[in-house]
Design a protein around this motif. Structure first.
Motif, PDB file in Angstrom:
ATOM      1  N   ARG A  79      -4.870  10.986  -3.432  1.00  0.00           N
ATOM      2  CA  ARG A  79      -4.040  10.435  -2.349  1.00  0.00           C
ATOM      3  C   ARG A  79      -3.107  11.504  -1.804  1.00  0.00           C
ATOM      4  O   ARG A  79      -2.879  11.596  -0.592  1.00  0.00           O
ATOM      5  CB  ARG A  79      -3.233   9.241  -2.862  1.00  0.00           C
ATOM      6  N   GLN A  85      -2.790   6.619   1.509  1.00  0.00           N
ATOM      7  CA  GLN A  85      -2.934   5.801   0.310  1.00  0.00           C
ATOM      8  C   GLN A  85      -4.405   5.570  -0.034  1.00  0.00           C
ATOM      9  O   GLN A  85      -4.732   4.765  -0.901  1.00  0.00           O
ATOM     10  CB  GLN A  85      -2.252   4.443   0.516  1.00  0.00           C
ATOM     11  N   ASN A 118      -9.407   0.799  -2.904  1.00  0.00           N
ATOM     12  CA  ASN A 118      -8.758  -0.113  -1.953  1.00  0.00           C
ATOM     13  C   ASN A 118      -9.575  -0.269  -0.675  1.00  0.00           C
ATOM     14  O   ASN A 118      -9.570  -1.334  -0.055  1.00  0.00           O
ATOM     15  CB  ASN A 118      -7.320   0.322  -1.647  1.00  0.00           C
ATOM     16  N   THR A 218      12.784  -7.106   4.046  1.00  0.00           N
ATOM     17  CA  THR A 218      11.440  -7.489   3.648  1.00  0.00           C
ATOM     18  C   THR A 218      10.952  -8.554   4.627  1.00  0.00           C
ATOM     19  O   THR A 218      11.698  -9.448   5.010  1.00  0.00           O
ATOM     20  CB  THR A 218      11.416  -8.047   2.223  1.00  0.00           C
ATOM     21  N   THR A 247       9.726  -3.423   4.626  1.00  0.00           N
ATOM     22  CA  THR A 247       8.566  -3.610   3.754  1.00  0.00           C
ATOM     23  C   THR A 247       7.868  -4.902   4.141  1.00  0.00           C
ATOM     24  O   THR A 247       8.491  -5.964   4.167  1.00  0.00           O
ATOM     25  CB  THR A 247       8.988  -3.677   2.272  1.00  0.00           C
ATOM     26  N   LYS A 262      -5.345  -5.070   5.983  1.00  0.00           N
ATOM     27  CA  LYS A 262      -5.172  -4.160   4.855  1.00  0.00           C
ATOM     28  C   LYS A 262      -5.458  -2.721   5.269  1.00  0.00           C
ATOM     29  O   LYS A 262      -4.752  -1.784   4.848  1.00  0.00           O
ATOM     30  CB  LYS A 262      -6.090  -4.568   3.704  1.00  0.00           C
ATOM     31  N   LEU A 266      -2.887   0.437   5.001  1.00  0.00           N
ATOM     32  CA  LEU A 266      -3.243   1.701   4.352  1.00  0.00           C
ATOM     33  C   LEU A 266      -2.972   2.889   5.251  1.00  0.00           C
ATOM     34  O   LEU A 266      -2.411   3.906   4.833  1.00  0.00           O
ATOM     35  CB  LEU A 266      -4.723   1.678   3.962  1.00  0.00           C
ATOM     36  N   GLY A 270       1.811   2.078   4.012  1.00  0.00           N
ATOM     37  CA  GLY A 270       2.453   1.036   3.216  1.00  0.00           C
ATOM     38  C   GLY A 270       1.667   0.744   1.953  1.00  0.00           C
ATOM     39  O   GLY A 270       0.628   1.353   1.671  1.00  0.00           O
ATOM     40  N   ASP A 271       2.172  -0.218   1.206  1.00  0.00           N
ATOM     41  CA  ASP A 271       1.530  -0.598  -0.050  1.00  0.00           C
ATOM     42  C   ASP A 271       0.439  -1.616   0.256  1.00  0.00           C
ATOM     43  O   ASP A 271       0.743  -2.755   0.643  1.00  0.00           O
ATOM     44  CB  ASP A 271       2.557  -1.192  -1.004  1.00  0.00           C
ATOM     45  N   PRO A 272      -0.832  -1.276   0.070  1.00  0.00           N
ATOM     46  CA  PRO A 272      -1.907  -2.222   0.393  1.00  0.00           C
ATOM     47  C   PRO A 272      -1.879  -3.475  -0.469  1.00  0.00           C
ATOM     48  O   PRO A 272      -2.417  -4.512  -0.088  1.00  0.00           O
ATOM     49  CB  PRO A 272      -3.187  -1.416   0.155  1.00  0.00           C
ATOM     50  N   ASP A 273      -1.243  -3.392  -1.649  1.00  0.00           N
ATOM     51  CA  ASP A 273      -1.136  -4.576  -2.501  1.00  0.00           C
ATOM     52  C   ASP A 273      -0.233  -5.640  -1.891  1.00  0.00           C
ATOM     53  O   ASP A 273      -0.228  -6.791  -2.344  1.00  0.00           O
ATOM     54  CB  ASP A 273      -0.610  -4.197  -3.886  1.00  0.00           C
ATOM     55  N   ASN A 274       0.547  -5.276  -0.867  1.00  0.00           N
ATOM     56  CA  ASN A 274       1.379  -6.264  -0.173  1.00  0.00           C
ATOM     57  C   ASN A 274       0.562  -7.141   0.773  1.00  0.00           C
ATOM     58  O   ASN A 274       1.066  -8.138   1.281  1.00  0.00           O
ATOM     59  CB  ASN A 274       2.485  -5.571   0.628  1.00  0.00           C
TER      60      ASN A 274
END
Length: 595
Positions: A79, A85, A118, A218, A247, A262, A266, A270-274
């Motif tokens: 990464r 990411q 991901n 958030t 976020t 998603k 990416l 950002g955080d793809p798990d969000n």
């Protein structure tokens, strides 16, 4: 350049780029039916966008991969080398794939397999492996890859910024939906409406700028589609504070739009798990989370029978469940999304959510919808409701509303609810898109937000650049005025002589004459009964055991303006004139003697 001009320019660019990409579907003709084109085009656009983002660091990733190939954990290094990411360890690029037509299947599969997990998750949910096999069988895979090598399919970040790529995705989803005879509006909301929702969220947010270190928020969308509401709100907050820490979190049930959301996350770093996949109503992926902002356009008019078992179990939890206050009719789950959003708001949090008119007043006293409204209003969380212009959405022309909900009103708004009629606050589009015939332009949006911020009664106007007048009306109401006691009025049963029939020494009830009356909560029931019922129904009484409390929001009645009818004589004269003109036309056509 104004925001209107910016939206127009970007809109044209998006339309042109999406049209060029969609033309790749010509290669699929015969092998695929038109309504199936999106099964290939949408994942290929995602793949090509990833490819073009990674291309400048492709060799660096290959070098790093060769260096750490024997390590058990490689993700962090790769990464870092890619600058994103996600990454791809395959030696292939679209150009090298194009250069070897004889081995296109093996090479393309190897290229796809080189993506990080991901990305594999996104393509897996889109079931893209099945489309690769189908394209191979139809002998179109090589041509599709070649088509995406053209300059018109260049999706590098220096050509297309992240937010515009999101709108290209949405335009492609719209085209796919139309060819599939599916409602495109189920997947995305136009930018003018999103900007209004964003500005209404930020306006009057006394917590937005309290932190001396800047904005930290958030943001959550429970029905995110391709996630452009989240992206736009982040963009808006960063216009207010370039260093804003925003976020984003979202959940989506459609595999294609989830994949796009998603992918967008990416690419933006950002955080793809969000970004979570699943049905918000029966598979909440953010259990226990709370957010500063919620922004959403959930589906309305869609039943929740599939989710009924889980929803009803959640309802039985009472206050500890998301749906404790009440359940709407199974034919429409939009108010369930509203309850979910409320459960996800922090203290001081704010939500902007779209609903249709049924959420205002559907359901009798103590029904599920009425109890949901009661929950909102008695907790003093309902801040404002804005009626949008008709024909604002791609897939419907009906009246729609933005509800502003806050868990922490300013002191001057405590116990109050603002209703805003912005149905005449728009400019006509030169060219409709589906049902969307109007835009909430910058002038209209600024007026609506100003009216919301001023927080007073009145009708307010603004002039557009073309000289058109847009109008926005506001009414401030006490929250208690939306509540009522529904009383049951009983009438005595009479015999053939007109005398009361007695039962146990008391007048018997005539069930055929039973009636109900809605008495405002802030009015004495007995005084209302004596004034409004007894003079017209002597001898009647209230059955106190049947009294229920209900809540409704009479939006249309609040803004109704009585128009004086013309005098009968004036109407008669106009009819006579119409008759005279009609007779003259008949004489001219047939002659006076009808010859």
């Amino acid at each position: 350049m104004t925001s209107d001009e910016g939206i127009a320019v970007v809109g044209r660019n998006i339309q042109e780029k999406a049209a060029l990409i969609w033309n790749v579907a010509n290669t699929l003709y015969g092998a695929y039916k038109p309504h199936e084109y999106g099964l290939v085009i949408l994942p290929m656009v995602v793949i090509k966008r990833f490819h073009d983002c990674l291309l400048p660091t492709h060799q660096a990733v290959l070098d790093k991969y060769a260096e750490i190939e024997d390590l058990a954990v490689k993700d962090g290094f790769l990464r870092s080398a890619s600058g994103y990411q996600f990454y791809n360890t395959s030696p292939f690029t679209f150009d090298t794939l194009k250069a070897d037509s004889a081995n296109i299947e093996d090479n393309f599969r190897a290229y796809i397999a080189g993506f990080s997990d991901n990305v594999q998750d996104i393509l897996g949910r889109m079931n893209f492996s099945a489309q690769i096999e189908r394209m191979v069988e139809a002998k179109v895979l090589y041509q599709v890859v070649t088509d995406f090598c053209s300059d018109k399919a260049n999706m590098s970040p220096d050509r297309i910024r992240a937010i515009d790529m999101g709108y290209i995705f949405e335009n492609l989803v719209q085209r796919f939906s139309e060819s599939y005879d599916e409602e495109a509006g189920a997947h995305f909301t136009s930018r003018d409406i999103i900007y209004l929702m964003c500005d209404l969220l930020v306006a009057n947010d006394r917590h937005a700028f309290m932190d001396s270190d800047g904005i930290t928020k958030t943001v959550y969308d429970m029905a995110m589609g391709t996630s452009q509401m989240l992206t736009c709100l982040e963009e808006r907050l960063k216009q207010l504070d370039a260093d804003a820490d925003v976020t984003c979190f979202g959940q989506e049930f459609n595999a294609f739009t989830f994949g796009i959301a998603k992918a967008d996350m990416l690419i933006r770093g950002g955080d793809p798990d969000n970004m979570q996949f699943g049905d918000t109503l029966n598979d909440d992926k953010f259990n226990g989370y709370q957010f500063d902002y919620c922004i959403s356009n959930p589906p309305f008019g869609i039943d929740w029978k599939r989710e009924a078992a889980a929803v009803e179990a959640e309802h039985k939890k009472g206050p500890s469940g998301r749906f404790g206050p009440g359940l709407p009719a199974k034919s429409d789950g939009q108010m369930l999304f509203m309850l979910n959003g409320i459960a996800k708001l922090k203290q001081g949090g704010r939500m902007s959510i779209i609903q249709n008119g049924s959420s205002l007043s559907t359901g009798d006293a103590e029904s599920g919808p009425s109890e949901i409204r009661r929950y909102l209003i008695e907790n003093d969380w309902l801040d404002a409701i804005v009626q949008l212009p008709n024909d604002s959405f791609y897939n419907t022309g009906i009246a729609t509303y933005v509800w502003i909900i806050t868990k922490g009103k300013p002191n001057d708004r405590v116990g109050k609810v603002q209703l805003i009629d912005a149905s005449a606050c728009y400019e006509n589009r030169r060219k409709p898109i589906g049902n969307k015939r109007v835009d909430i332009t910058e002038t209209a949006r600024d007026l609506i937000v100003q009216v919301y911020g001023d927080y007073r009664d009145g009708a307010f106007e603004a002039k557009t650049q073309d000289g058109k007048t847009v109008v926005c009306k506001s009414k401030m109401l006490d929250a208690v005025s939306f509540g009522y006691n529904q009383i049951t009025v009983e009438s005595p049963l009479l015999n053939e002589h007109g005398k009361n029939v007695l039962k146990n020494g008391k007048p018997a009830t005539d069930s055929q004459k039973r009636d109900t009356e809605n008495v405002p909560l802030d009015e004495d029931i007995d005084a209302y009964f004596e004034r409004e019922v007894l003079p017209y129904n002597p001898g009647s009484w209230i059955d106190r055991n049947k009294t229920k409390v209900g809540y409704e929001i009479p939006f249309t009645r609040t803004f109704y303006e009585y128009k004086q009818l013309e005098p009968a004589g004036v109407i008669a004269k106009r009819i006579e004139e119409h008759e005279r003109v009609l007779i003259e036309k008949l004489h001219a056509l047939f002659g006076k003697d009808h010859e």
